[in-house]
Write a protein that holds these residues in place. Structure first.
Motif, PDB file in Angstrom:
ATOM      1  N   ASP A 168       0.861  -1.178   0.000  1.00 18.25           N
ATOM      2  CA  ASP A 168       0.000   0.000   0.000  1.00 18.25           C
ATOM      3  C   ASP A 168       0.904   1.237   0.000  1.00 18.25           C
ATOM      4  N   LEU A 169       1.037   1.865  -1.141  1.00 16.15           N
ATOM      5  CA  LEU A 169       1.893   3.039  -1.296  1.00 16.15           C
ATOM      6  C   LEU A 169       1.072   4.303  -1.544  1.00 16.15           C
ATOM      7  N   SER A 170      -0.235   4.217  -1.266  1.00 17.29           N
ATOM      8  CA  SER A 170      -1.129   5.328  -1.600  1.00 17.29           C
ATOM      9  C   SER A 170      -0.872   6.571  -0.762  1.00 17.29           C
ATOM     10  N   ALA A 171      -0.264   6.427   0.414  1.00 15.41           N
ATOM     11  CA  ALA A 171      -0.044   7.580   1.289  1.00 15.41           C
ATOM     12  C   ALA A 171       1.286   8.275   1.046  1.00 15.41           C
ATOM     13  N   VAL A 172       2.139   7.688   0.198  1.00 20.57           N
ATOM     14  CA  VAL A 172       3.491   8.223   0.012  1.00 20.57           C
ATOM     15  C   VAL A 172       3.436   9.613  -0.619  1.00 20.57           C
ATOM     16  N   LYS A 240      11.854   5.211   4.673  1.00 16.54           N
ATOM     17  CA  LYS A 240      10.615   4.847   4.008  1.00 16.54           C
ATOM     18  C   LYS A 240       9.946   3.668   4.713  1.00 16.54           C
ATOM     19  N   GLU A 241       8.637   3.716   4.773  1.00 20.04           N
ATOM     20  CA  GLU A 241       7.838   2.595   5.284  1.00 20.04           C
ATOM     21  C   GLU A 241       6.547   2.530   4.489  1.00 20.04           C
ATOM     22  N   PRO A 242       6.309   1.445   3.745  1.00 17.91           N
ATOM     23  CA  PRO A 242       5.030   1.303   3.044  1.00 17.91           C
ATOM     24  C   PRO A 242       3.869   1.460   4.017  1.00 17.91           C
ATOM     25  N   GLY A 243       2.818   2.110   3.550  1.00 15.71           N
ATOM     26  CA  GLY A 243       1.675   2.350   4.416  1.00 15.71           C
ATOM     27  C   GLY A 243       1.746   3.678   5.149  1.00 15.71           C
ATOM     28  N   THR A 244       2.857   4.417   4.987  1.00 15.26           N
ATOM     29  CA  THR A 244       3.017   5.736   5.606  1.00 15.26           C
ATOM     30  C   THR A 244       3.323   6.761   4.514  1.00 15.26           C
ATOM     31  N   PRO A 245       3.311   8.068   4.846  1.00  8.39           N
ATOM     32  CA  PRO A 245       3.701   9.081   3.850  1.00  8.39           C
ATOM     33  C   PRO A 245       5.168   8.981   3.442  1.00  8.39           C
ATOM     34  N   SER A 246       5.990   8.287   4.260  1.00  7.55           N
ATOM     35  CA  SER A 246       7.424   8.119   3.971  1.00  7.55           C
ATOM     36  C   SER A 246       8.128   9.466   3.798  1.00  7.55           C
ATOM     37  N   ILE A 247       7.749  10.415   4.620  1.00 14.12           N
ATOM     38  CA  ILE A 247       8.413  11.714   4.694  1.00 14.12           C
ATOM     39  C   ILE A 247       8.338  12.177   6.139  1.00 14.12           C
ATOM     40  N   HIS A 248       9.422  12.761   6.631  1.00 15.80           N
ATOM     41  CA  HIS A 248       9.511  13.283   8.000  1.00 15.80           C
ATOM     42  C   HIS A 248       9.357  12.192   9.069  1.00 15.80           C
ATOM     43  N   LEU A 249       9.642  10.955   8.759  1.00 12.90           N
ATOM     44  CA  LEU A 249       9.490   9.912   9.771  1.00 12.90           C
ATOM     45  C   LEU A 249      10.520  10.109  10.882  1.00 12.90           C
ATOM     46  N   GLN A 250      10.207   9.598  12.070  1.00 12.02           N
ATOM     47  CA  GLN A 250      11.064   9.826  13.232  1.00 12.02           C
ATOM     48  C   GLN A 250      12.479   9.313  13.002  1.00 12.02           C
ATOM     49  N   GLN A 251      12.601   8.203  12.283  1.00 14.06           N
ATOM     50  CA  GLN A 251      13.939   7.673  12.003  1.00 14.06           C
ATOM     51  C   GLN A 251      14.777   8.680  11.207  1.00 14.06           C
ATOM     52  N   THR A 252      14.121   9.424  10.312  1.00 14.10           N
ATOM     53  CA  THR A 252      14.838  10.453   9.550  1.00 14.10           C
ATOM     54  C   THR A 252      15.407  11.505  10.490  1.00 14.10           C
TER      55      THR A 252
END
Length: 576
Positions: A168-172, A240-252
């Motif tokens: 599910d990459l719809s939120a990226v 990046k994590e599928p299922g998330t916006p893959s931007i500004h994630l805490q790991q970044t």
């Protein structure tokens, strides 16, 4: 190793890699960076800049001369023409590359042979603070690492982020309209790699800690070659994590903290700048708690300032400025109004209405600009940036089209930038008032080429020596304003700033030096009509001697008014 440094590093690593032995990984990183066991921590909340700091942004080959490497020519141009105006130079990616004018790096540790060599880079670093890109999100599909990925050998086998078309990459969140996943044939079958920007720019996999170690080695190499300012390119997309916006994630955010920790322990005067072309509130998060970026780009400034000057209405610019938090000590903003990229539209989200955005886009297109798009999670194509040279972006107004105030409007824009809280950064083509390069854009087929011209040094010098040339007029006046700015303690990047309320045609703010020995009232007529300012409205202290720093004239009657011509600016100071 310092127990404080070790504990900090392990704590950050455990957020990113909870399943790994982070004590061992911390030891590997410190060894890679060459940090000694007794390495002292840098001073906290220390500013690495003053009011004299000015950055120039340029490609290595913007200025050329026959039979000479461009880095050699660039150094000569900088020393001859700008040594009295700039303190730092950002040389855009000067590495071997396969696309995107350098941002698809093939080898992080080499200098593009057509530009010069590391000795040429080091020579510039001896004369100016050197800012370089750490192109950290992606790498060229023609790099050795990616060839090894396809062959399934190290180094590279697990260095690139893979996706699954069934995910599910719809939120990226996307900055482009190209497909996110690219199919690649490898030695053990078809694989799909994640390509945030293009199929030639394959995203790196920081879930593999070996990639982080590789970048620690790259960072150390750059430091040893004279780089003192690191621009983390496209860093918001790092994890990046599928299922998330893959931007500004805490790991970044944690990875930025890790890189900063390593960089500043190696070189306490080094600076980290994050390049995050996103809405304003999202951008501000990259300061962290003064433990992520030392400096963030003021991405909302270019579109808002251009919009202000072509509409003659400063309402949105003033509202934005009032909302901007003062940067705490040890952090500041990088103020720019033009760059090698276009004028970003995402930073106007929440600041301009859709109708106002469309009006700005149409105005810029009428001045020769182009618009590039990004794809939203729901599949729509939205304007991403305006591709236009700043000089032509300011050639007229939204209501009346092209007029005769282009140069004055252009100077006014830079006068605003020079006085705002933060460090000013001039893109070389704006310092030289270069127009749209439509021919280059058509030749490359890339919209961004409209603002990526190249000069023959002899032609450039001829223009700058011609007093009738608009290039010379802009260049000389901007150098004059820079010289004034660099002497004012009230223009320190962290000096106090308050917004003035002078109506919609006058954009103003007040700066006060950190020791309170100087106040400067910065007032700009952003319209094509005469405007008057009652000095009683800005509360000049009657016992002080006031002077307009720009015109060099004293203000004698504090009960009177001053009249500003179209696009005229004043810097009213209580000290010369």
């Amino acid at each position: 190793m310092s127990q404080v440094l070790s504990a900090k590093l392990v704590s950050m690593l455990e957020t990113v890699y909870p399943a790994l032995d982070c004590d061992f990984l911390a030891s590997e990183l410190l060894t890679t960076m060459g940090l000694s066991p007794d390495q002292p921590p840098p001073a906290a909340h220390q500013n690495h800049w003053t009011e004299s700091d000015i950055v120039l942004i340029t490609y290595a080959d913007t200025v050329q001369r026959d039979d000479e490497k461009p880095l050699v020519t660039l150094r000569q141009f900088l020393n001859r023409c700008l040594s009295d105006s700039i303190s730092a130079v950002h040389i855009l990616p000067f590495f071997p590359y396969s696309s995107d004018d350098g941002f698809s790096v093939m080898d992080y540790l080499a200098v593009n042979e057509s530009h010069g060599n590391w000795e040429d880079v080091e020579a510039i670093a001896q004369d100016f603070k050197l800012m370089a890109d750490l192109v950290i999100n992606h790498m060229s599909a023609r790099s050795r690492w990616f060839e090894n990925f396809k062959r399934r050998i190290d180094p590279g086998k697990d260095y690139f982020f893979e996706g699954n078309p069934k995910d599910d990459l719809s939120a990226v969140v996307r900055p482009r309209t190209s497909p996110l996943l690219t199919s690649v044939h490898t030695e053990d079958g078809e694989r799909y790699v994640w390509c945030t920007f293009s199929e030639d720019q394959v995203d790196l996999n920081f879930a593999n800690p070996q990639v982080l170690i590789e970048f620690a080695a790259i960072v150390r190499y750059y430091l040893e070659r004279g780089v003192i300012i690191f621009r983390l390119d496209a860093v918001a997309f790092l994890w990046k994590e599928p299922g998330t916006p893959s931007i500004h994630l805490q790991q970044t955010h944690e990875l930025i903290k890790i890189l900063r920790l390593l960089i500043e322990h190696h070189s306490p005067d080094a600076v980290v700048i994050t390049e995050t072309n996103v809405p304003n509130r999202e951008n501000l998060t990259y300061f962290g708690n003064a433990n992520e970026a030392h400096v963030i780009y003021n991405f909302s400034l270019p579109p808002l300032l251009i919009n202000t000057l072509v509409t003659g209405d400063c309402k949105h610019l003033k509202t934005w400025l009032m909302s901007m938090p003062p940067a705490q000590m040890g952090t500041t903003y990088l103020n720019f109004i033009a760059s090698h990229d276009g004028v970003g539209m995402r930073p106007t989200d929440g600041l301009l209405s859709e109708e106002e955005k469309q009006r700005l886009l149409k105005t810029m297109e009428s001045f020769g600009g182009k618009v590039s798009f990004r794809r939203t999670p729901d599949g729509r194509d939205q304007p991403y940036e305006i591709n236009i040279a700043l000089y032509d972006a300011l050639k007229g107004t939204s209501g009346n089209g092209v007029d005769h105030w282009q140069l004055q409007r252009f100077i006014c824009a830079h006068t605003v930038m020079l006085a705002l809280e933060g460090i000013p950064a001039f893109y070389i083509h704006s310092l030289l008032a270069k127009e749209n390069d439509t021919e280059r854009m058509e030749h490359t087929g890339r919209l961004r080429s409209i603002n990526r011209s190249q000069w023959q040094l002899a032609d450039l010098e001829q223009e700058l020596d011609n007093p009738l040339s608009h290039h010379s007029k802009a260049y000389q006046e901007l150098k004059r304003l820079i010289a004034i700015r660099r002497k004012q303690p009230a223009f320190h990047p962290n000096a106090t700033q308050f917004t003035l309320h002078l109506g919609l045609k006058l954009f103003g703010f007040w700066r006060q030096s950190m020791r309170r020995e100087q106040s400067v009232f910065c007032i700009h007529n952003i319209s094509d009509e005469l405007q008057q300012v009652a000095l009683s409205d800005i509360n000049l202290i009657g016992t002080d001697h006031w002077i307009d720093l720009i015109a060099g004239t004293a203000i004698s009657d504090l009960s009177g008014c001053i009249t500003l011509k179209p696009y005229q600016s004043v810097w009213l100071s209580n000290r010369d």
